[in-house]
Design an enzyme around this catalytic site. Structure first.
Site, mmCIF file in Angstrom:
data_model
loop_
_atom_site.group_PDB
_atom_site.id
_atom_site.type_symbol
_atom_site.label_atom_id
_atom_site.label_comp_id
_atom_site.label_asym_id
_atom_site.label_seq_id
_atom_site.Cartn_x
_atom_site.Cartn_y
_atom_site.Cartn_z
ATOM 1 N N CYS A 126 26.218 -38.974 78.284
ATOM 2 C CA CYS A 126 26.424 -40.196 79.056
ATOM 3 C C CYS A 126 25.677 -40.129 80.392
ATOM 4 O O CYS A 126 25.038 -41.096 80.810
ATOM 5 C CB CYS A 126 27.918 -40.415 79.297
ATOM 6 S SG CYS A 126 28.320 -42.002 80.068
ATOM 7 N N CYS A 127 25.745 -38.981 81.051
ATOM 8 C CA CYS A 127 25.028 -38.798 82.316
ATOM 9 C C CYS A 127 23.519 -38.883 82.112
ATOM 10 O O CYS A 127 22.798 -39.421 82.955
ATOM 11 C CB CYS A 127 25.395 -37.456 82.938
ATOM 12 S SG CYS A 127 27.054 -37.396 83.657
ATOM 13 N N CYS A 207 31.314 -42.009 88.702
ATOM 14 C CA CYS A 207 31.681 -43.051 87.755
ATOM 15 C C CYS A 207 33.195 -43.070 87.541
ATOM 16 O O CYS A 207 33.851 -42.028 87.559
ATOM 17 C CB CYS A 207 30.977 -42.824 86.417
ATOM 18 S SG CYS A 207 29.187 -43.035 86.496
ATOM 19 N N CYS A 210 35.085 -40.721 84.923
ATOM 20 C CA CYS A 210 35.001 -39.270 85.144
ATOM 21 C C CYS A 210 35.404 -38.852 86.553
ATOM 22 O O CYS A 210 35.130 -37.727 86.975
ATOM 23 C CB CYS A 210 33.579 -38.784 84.838
ATOM 24 S SG CYS A 210 33.056 -39.096 83.136
ATOM 25 N N CYS A 233 26.131 -33.839 87.183
ATOM 26 C CA CYS A 233 25.811 -34.947 86.289
ATOM 27 C C CYS A 233 24.491 -34.722 85.547
ATOM 28 O O CYS A 233 24.220 -35.389 84.552
ATOM 29 C CB CYS A 233 25.759 -36.264 87.041
ATOM 30 S SG CYS A 233 24.415 -36.382 88.231
#
Length: 240
Positions: A126-127, A207, A210, A233
């Site tokens: 996702c990062c 985010c 997280c 990240c």
């Protein structure tokens, strides 16, 4: 290209980083930023900011040197609403003249995270999708980017230099040796507006999925990926 053909270029990069680190030793953050922006990388430096809990310090120092320096803001589409509004407030308060909002491509999100739940399944991926790839694209055209990282924050960061090279560009860390007390004192001395989530116990803000309130008051980043081994990240990883 044979490995030996790259040595002169790599040596020149290493020499510049070593030379700047030697020059900046003992300098304050304001002087480092002024020199980097005006002499070392004129017109080729950008500041990358999350507009998070401590971001106002680096941005105030930058604006004091030159408010027209580009500031890159990663909008992952997963940020707190408070962060987005704080960005607007801080941009106006500091007189930042070139804030560029960057983020993931729509087609990449539709392909790799159509349900928007990738952070729960694979936070590293996702990062990469929402941060690392957009930033790599945005940094094209710049030779150096500046960050607000500090050595005290994580094990990964404790050995970092003021000037690094990540494999594709130089990275400037003018606040590397600053402590939490230094940050607090600077906020107070310059009457900087605080991120609204700080008073609620969020001392490092990324985010929404997280980020949680701090688990350990002595560790500002203990609310980032809490309960996981992950501490970064990925935008600060060495490029290949």
């Amino acid at each position: 290209m044979r490995p030996d053909d790259r040595k002169p270029c790599l040596t020149a990069i290493e020499d510049k980083a070593e030379s700047l680190n030697s020059l900046y030793r003992g300098w304050g953050a304001a002087a480092i930023i002024a020199h980097a922006a005006g002499e070392a990388f004129p017109g080729r430096i950008a500041f990358v900011s999350s507009f998070g809990a401590e971001s106002a310090v680096l941005l105030h120092l930058m604006a004091s040197a030159d408010p027209s320096i580009p500031v890159l803001f990663l909008d992952t589409n997963k940020l707190f609403g408070e962060t987005v509004r704080y960005r607007s407030r801080l941009q106006h308060h500091l007189g930042l003249e070139d804030v560029r909002v960057i983020g993931p491509r729509k087609r990449d999100l539709e392909r790799d995270d159509p349900q928007g739940v990738l952070s729960m399944k694979d936070p590293d991926e996702c990062c990469r999708l929402r941060k690392a790839e957009p930033l790599t694209r945005a940094l094209k055209g710049f030779d150096c980017w500046a960050t607000g990282r500090k050595r005290h924050q994580t094990e990964f960061r404790k050995e970092m230099e003021t000037v690094e090279h990540d494999g594709s560009s130089f990275k400037l860390n003018p606040l590397a040796n600053w402590t939490r007390a230094d940050i607090a004192d600077y906020f107070s001395a310059h009457k900087l507006p605080e991120h609204p989530l700080v008073k609620q116990g969020y001392h490092s803000i990324g985010c929404m999925p997280c980020t949680s309130k701090v688990v350990d008051e002595n560790d500002a980043r203990s609310g980032r990926w809490a309960g996981q081994a992950k501490t970064e990240c990925g935008i600060h990883s060495k490029k290949k």
